[in-house]
Design a protein around this motif. Structure first.
Motif, PDB file in Angstrom:
ATOM      1  N   LYS A  41       0.785  -1.235   0.000  1.00  0.00           N
ATOM      2  CA  LYS A  41       0.000   0.000   0.000  1.00  0.00           C
ATOM      3  C   LYS A  41       0.817   1.285   0.000  1.00  0.00           C
ATOM      4  CE  LYS A  41      -4.022  -1.938   2.402  1.00  0.00           C
ATOM      5  NZ  LYS A  41      -4.921  -1.809   3.588  1.00  0.00           N
ATOM      6  N   THR A  42       2.088   1.235   0.454  1.00  0.00           N
ATOM      7  CA  THR A  42       2.826   2.482   0.603  1.00  0.00           C
ATOM      8  C   THR A  42       4.325   2.274   0.426  1.00  0.00           C
ATOM      9  OG1 THR A  42       3.261   4.357   2.095  1.00  0.00           O
ATOM     10  CG2 THR A  42       3.044   2.193   3.115  1.00  0.00           C
ATOM     11  N   ASP A  43       5.012   3.355   0.037  1.00  0.00           N
ATOM     12  CA  ASP A  43       6.473   3.377  -0.009  1.00  0.00           C
ATOM     13  C   ASP A  43       7.045   4.192   1.154  1.00  0.00           C
ATOM     14  OD1 ASP A  43       6.555   1.922  -2.382  1.00  0.00           O
ATOM     15  OD2 ASP A  43       6.311   3.736  -3.611  1.00  0.00           O
ATOM     16  N   ASN A  44       6.151   4.772   1.949  1.00  0.00           N
ATOM     17  CA  ASN A  44       6.563   5.661   3.043  1.00  0.00           C
ATOM     18  C   ASN A  44       6.752   4.855   4.322  1.00  0.00           C
ATOM     19  OD1 ASN A  44       6.980   7.657   4.913  1.00  0.00           O
ATOM     20  ND2 ASN A  44       5.091   8.767   4.513  1.00  0.00           N
ATOM     21  N   ILE A  45       7.984   4.790   4.796  1.00  0.00           N
ATOM     22  CA  ILE A  45       8.282   3.990   5.988  1.00  0.00           C
ATOM     23  C   ILE A  45       7.592   4.556   7.223  1.00  0.00           C
ATOM     24  CG2 ILE A  45      10.146   3.236   7.528  1.00  0.00           C
ATOM     25  CD1 ILE A  45      11.946   2.978   5.115  1.00  0.00           C
ATOM     26  N   VAL A  46       7.397   5.862   7.299  1.00  0.00           N
ATOM     27  CA  VAL A  46       6.710   6.455   8.444  1.00  0.00           C
ATOM     28  C   VAL A  46       5.268   5.962   8.506  1.00  0.00           C
ATOM     29  CG1 VAL A  46       5.898   8.605   9.502  1.00  0.00           C
ATOM     30  CG2 VAL A  46       8.176   8.498   8.467  1.00  0.00           C
ATOM     31  N   GLU A  47       4.579   5.985   7.382  1.00  0.00           N
ATOM     32  CA  GLU A  47       3.201   5.486   7.323  1.00  0.00           C
ATOM     33  C   GLU A  47       3.163   3.989   7.625  1.00  0.00           C
ATOM     34  OE1 GLU A  47      -0.490   5.105   4.092  1.00  0.00           O
ATOM     35  OE2 GLU A  47       1.356   6.163   3.545  1.00  0.00           O
ATOM     36  N   PHE A  48       4.112   3.271   7.080  1.00  0.00           N
ATOM     37  CA  PHE A  48       4.263   1.833   7.320  1.00  0.00           C
ATOM     38  C   PHE A  48       4.426   1.555   8.820  1.00  0.00           C
ATOM     39  CE2 PHE A  48       7.284  -1.615   8.096  1.00  0.00           C
ATOM     40  CZ  PHE A  48       6.797  -2.673   7.344  1.00  0.00           C
ATOM     41  N   ALA A  49       5.332   2.276   9.464  1.00  0.00           N
ATOM     42  CA  ALA A  49       5.627   2.063  10.886  1.00  0.00           C
ATOM     43  C   ALA A  49       4.417   2.394  11.759  1.00  0.00           C
ATOM     44  CB  ALA A  49       6.828   2.899  11.300  1.00  0.00           C
ATOM     45  N   GLU A  50       3.721   3.472  11.449  1.00  0.00           N
ATOM     46  CA  GLU A  50       2.550   3.858  12.230  1.00  0.00           C
ATOM     47  C   GLU A  50       1.483   2.772  12.196  1.00  0.00           C
ATOM     48  OE1 GLU A  50       2.919   8.725  11.664  1.00  0.00           O
ATOM     49  OE2 GLU A  50       1.552   7.547  10.396  1.00  0.00           O
ATOM     50  N   ALA A  51       1.276   2.183  11.041  1.00  0.00           N
ATOM     51  CA  ALA A  51       0.272   1.124  10.911  1.00  0.00           C
ATOM     52  C   ALA A  51       0.689  -0.146  11.648  1.00  0.00           C
ATOM     53  CB  ALA A  51       0.036   0.819   9.433  1.00  0.00           C
ATOM     54  N   VAL A  52       1.968  -0.494  11.546  1.00  0.00           N
ATOM     55  CA  VAL A  52       2.480  -1.700  12.216  1.00  0.00           C
ATOM     56  C   VAL A  52       2.365  -1.553  13.731  1.00  0.00           C
ATOM     57  CG1 VAL A  52       4.584  -3.013  12.720  1.00  0.00           C
ATOM     58  CG2 VAL A  52       3.992  -2.436  10.352  1.00  0.00           C
ATOM     59  N   ILE A  53       2.748  -0.396  14.263  1.00  0.00           N
ATOM     60  CA  ILE A  53       2.681  -0.176  15.709  1.00  0.00           C
ATOM     61  C   ILE A  53       1.231  -0.166  16.187  1.00  0.00           C
ATOM     62  CG2 ILE A  53       3.136   1.488  17.555  1.00  0.00           C
ATOM     63  CD1 ILE A  53       5.683   2.286  16.000  1.00  0.00           C
ATOM     64  N   ALA A  54       0.349   0.461  15.430  1.00  0.00           N
ATOM     65  CA  ALA A  54      -1.065   0.484  15.805  1.00  0.00           C
ATOM     66  C   ALA A  54      -1.634  -0.931  15.882  1.00  0.00           C
ATOM     67  CB  ALA A  54      -1.857   1.320  14.803  1.00  0.00           C
ATOM     68  N   GLU A  55      -1.245  -1.797  14.941  1.00  0.00           N
ATOM     69  CA  GLU A  55      -1.702  -3.186  14.949  1.00  0.00           C
ATOM     70  C   GLU A  55      -1.132  -3.946  16.139  1.00  0.00           C
ATOM     71  OE1 GLU A  55      -3.781  -6.539  13.741  1.00  0.00           O
ATOM     72  OE2 GLU A  55      -3.932  -4.474  13.036  1.00  0.00           O
ATOM     73  N   ALA A  56       0.137  -3.685  16.449  1.00  0.00           N
ATOM     74  CA  ALA A  56       0.764  -4.336  17.603  1.00  0.00           C
ATOM     75  C   ALA A  56       0.054  -3.936  18.899  1.00  0.00           C
ATOM     76  CB  ALA A  56       2.243  -3.977  17.668  1.00  0.00           C
ATOM     77  N   GLU A  57      -0.264  -2.654  19.036  1.00  0.00           N
ATOM     78  CA  GLU A  57      -0.955  -2.177  20.237  1.00  0.00           C
ATOM     79  C   GLU A  57      -2.360  -2.761  20.334  1.00  0.00           C
ATOM     80  OE1 GLU A  57       0.464   2.018  21.786  1.00  0.00           O
ATOM     81  OE2 GLU A  57      -0.208   2.191  19.711  1.00  0.00           O
ATOM     82  N   ASP A  58      -3.049  -2.833  19.209  1.00  0.00           N
ATOM     83  CA  ASP A  58      -4.393  -3.391  19.207  1.00  0.00           C
ATOM     84  C   ASP A  58      -4.373  -4.870  19.593  1.00  0.00           C
ATOM     85  OD1 ASP A  58      -7.309  -3.209  18.470  1.00  0.00           O
ATOM     86  OD2 ASP A  58      -6.686  -4.717  17.007  1.00  0.00           O
ATOM     87  N   THR A  59      -3.399  -5.597  19.066  1.00  0.00           N
ATOM     88  CA  THR A  59      -3.268  -7.019  19.398  1.00  0.00           C
ATOM     89  C   THR A  59      -2.909  -7.201  20.871  1.00  0.00           C
ATOM     90  OG1 THR A  59      -2.547  -7.493  17.138  1.00  0.00           O
ATOM     91  CG2 THR A  59      -2.086  -9.175  18.810  1.00  0.00           C
ATOM     92  N   LEU A  60      -2.020  -6.352  21.365  1.00  0.00           N
ATOM     93  CA  LEU A  60      -1.653  -6.403  22.785  1.00  0.00           C
ATOM     94  C   LEU A  60      -2.887  -6.215  23.662  1.00  0.00           C
ATOM     95  CD1 LEU A  60       0.505  -6.392  25.064  1.00  0.00           C
ATOM     96  CD2 LEU A  60       0.641  -3.915  24.759  1.00  0.00           C
ATOM     97  N   ALA A  61      -3.733  -5.266  23.300  1.00  0.00           N
ATOM     98  CA  ALA A  61      -4.942  -5.000  24.089  1.00  0.00           C
ATOM     99  C   ALA A  61      -5.882  -6.198  24.095  1.00  0.00           C
ATOM    100  CB  ALA A  61      -5.659  -3.772  23.536  1.00  0.00           C
ATOM    101  N   ARG A  62      -5.784  -7.050  23.068  1.00  0.00           N
ATOM    102  CA  ARG A  62      -6.658  -8.226  22.976  1.00  0.00           C
ATOM    103  C   ARG A  62      -6.044  -9.496  23.557  1.00  0.00           C
ATOM    104  NH1 ARG A  62      -7.097  -9.773  18.225  1.00  0.00           N
ATOM    105  NH2 ARG A  62      -5.898  -8.267  16.994  1.00  0.00           N
TER     106      ARG A  62
END
Length: 511
Positions: free
Chosen positions: A150-171
């Motif tokens: 979906k993206t070539d931007n590592i910042v956007e990539f990192a934000e999505a990966v961290i958000a998923e990690a946090e969401d999974t942690l909460a579950r």
């Protein structure tokens, strides 16, 4: 903000920033403990693991990706402590294996590295559980694969990966009932999230002070107030090196800081002998003059009584440790180096040390290390008793592994907070009897908690009950409990020994 590639310089800053963020949260992570016992150490173990690698990274001058990857991988592998620390080191190992041969990292390579990291970590664990650090890591890798399209931007990539990690942690409490009952998320997963968030801060250019408790920057060192406290320790007999290290560890728990040098004066004779254990002095490998024997032992335990028991049963080298003091992979390798044997059996005696011991076995080159998966002190003692010097390595391994499965272990300690475990309501300062598979008893009175635990452990096949008393107990109290056990179970043999262990007032085995 858009970033399409990461070079070695930026990756180095990201790694150190992740380490710093984890270090700053370690006590909070320690408190994410399912059981309310005073031994939460996940944050400490993960911090010491990553700081071992951070020290190696800080020593590099203008590293390229290859040297940086080696420092991160090797440093974390050798410094790994506890199950969470070993898994973290394996994540780094897999990640760096992919990027080491490249000058820069882009999103396709990051995606590949995330996937390799997860594969490597899962392989290191024999029975992976969902709702742990592994689950959080896999969710992050899955999101990385999605974002790579979906993206070539590592910042956007990192934000999505961290958000998923946090969401999974909460579950994670929905995946592991014990987490939900204790009202906490997985501590190892939380540690991983903090590493990722710290790395992201450096990625976007946030100013980060890389100086930590375990890592000092080579320049602009902060001013630190230091205090010297002196007192006399009277020793009735000379102390071995492992006893000095164990004493230092106990003192550090009482001190508001770090014990950097320990000097002991022996005063039981006309001569005065000084022995000192300093952090910056590495003990040299022994030079053996005798031929190596076929088999030897390294064991982990804390407490003078337990140390003496293992030594008397034939253990060649003791590593001080256990709950709250998990030795690193490198500690185990160093201990094995001091045993003059071709094959060295390692007895971890704690489920949180087995992975580090297995990692030491995989790294060791000049000797064969066999890890007997002892999860408790009584299992370790049984393994040593089962050893036969005239049997083969393979036969001894099989015999010890079989015998430890016949040992039931119970441990009595106090609760540090109110909670509910296994549908049992626990109040702060209650005494708990912990068994091999969970909580066996809870009571405000230690004797009642102990005896109720014994009732849960004893069966028609039971023959011997061994009681090891430690911190929070004494010989008279242990003997009184032993007498009560005999009164109720007159056909049992009851043995009482001083263990001297911290955290647990009593360690009990039923065989």
């Amino acid at each position: 903000m858009e970033i399409q590639t990461i070079d070695a310089s930026l990756l180095s800053k990201m790694f150190l920033s992740g380490a710093k963020n984890l270090e700053s949260k370690k006590e909070w992570i320690n408190e994410l403990n399912v059981f309310p016992v005073p031994d939460g150490d996940t944050g400490t173990n993960m911090t010491m693991t990553i700081m071992s690698a951070a020290n190696a990274v800080m020593e590099l001058q203008n590293p390229d990706m290859k040297t940086l990857s080696k420092a991160i991988s090797s440093g974390s592998l050798r410094g790994a402590r506890g199950n969470s620390g070993v898994i973290l080191s394996q994540l780094f190992r897999g990640f760096t294996k992919v990027i080491s041969s490249h000058d820069e990292v882009d999103i396709p390579l990051l995606n590949e590295a995330f996937e390799k990291a997860v594969q490597t970590a899962y392989k290191a664990v024999m029975q992976p559980k969902e709702g742990t650090i592994l689950t959080v890591a896999r969710a992050a890798a899955d999101k990385a694969a999605e974002m790579a399209t979906k993206t070539d931007n590592i910042v956007e990539f990192a934000e999505a990966v961290i958000a998923e990690a946090e969401d999974t942690l909460a579950r994670t409490p929905d995946m592991l009932p014990v987490l939900k009952q204790a009202g906490v998320v997985d501590s190892g997963g939380q540690g991983l999230v903090q590493v990722l968030k710290g790395a992201y801060d450096a990625l976007i250019g946030k100013e980060v002070d890389y100086t930590t408790e375990a890592v000092e920057a080579p320049k602009a060192k902060p001013a630190i107030s230091k205090y010297a406290v002196e007192f006399v320790i009277e020793s009735e007999k000379p102390l071995a090196s492992y006893q000095i290290k164990e004493l230092k560890a106990k003192l550090e728990k009482l001190a508001s800081g770090k014990v950097s040098d320990l000097t002991i004066t022996e005063t039981n004779s006309d001569e005065v002998v000084f022995s000192s254990e300093k952090e910056d002095v590495k003990e040299e490998a022994p030079k053996f003059t005798e031929p190596a024997k076929e088999m030897g032992f390294v064991s982990i335990a804390t407490g003078d009584g337990l140390t003496s028991i293992f030594t008397e049963l034939g253990c060649d080298y003791m590593i001080p440790g256990g709950q709250t003091m998990n030795p690193s992979t490198d500690d185990i390798l160093s201990a094995v180096e001091k045993v003059n044997a071709k094959t060295v059996f390692v007895l971890p005696n704690n489920k949180n040390i087995i992975l580090a011991a297995n990692q030491a076995a995989a790294i060791c080159e000049d000797k064969k290390i066999i890890v007997i998966p002892t999860k408790t002190i009584p299992q370790g003692i049984t393994a040593l008793i089962s050893f036969a010097a005239d049997a083969s390595v393979e036969d001894n391994q099989a015999a010890m592994t079989e015998e430890i499965s016949n040992v039931k272990t119970g441990q009595v300690t106090y609760a540090v907070r109110d909670t509910v475990i296994d549908d049992k309501e626990i109040r702060k300062d209650d005494w708990m009897g912990m068994g091999d598979s969970g909580l066996l008893s809870v009571n405000a009175d230690i004797s009642t908690a102990f005896l109720e635990m014994i009732d849960e452990m004893v069966s028609d096949d039971s023959a011997v009950v061994s009681i090891y008393w430690g911190e929070g107990s004494n010989q008279d109290d242990a003997q009184a409990l032993g007498d009560k056990v005999l009164e109720k179970y007159p056909d049992l043999e009851v043995e009482i020994s001083e263990g001297g262990q911290a955290v647990y007032a009593y360690i009990v085995s039923v065989e």
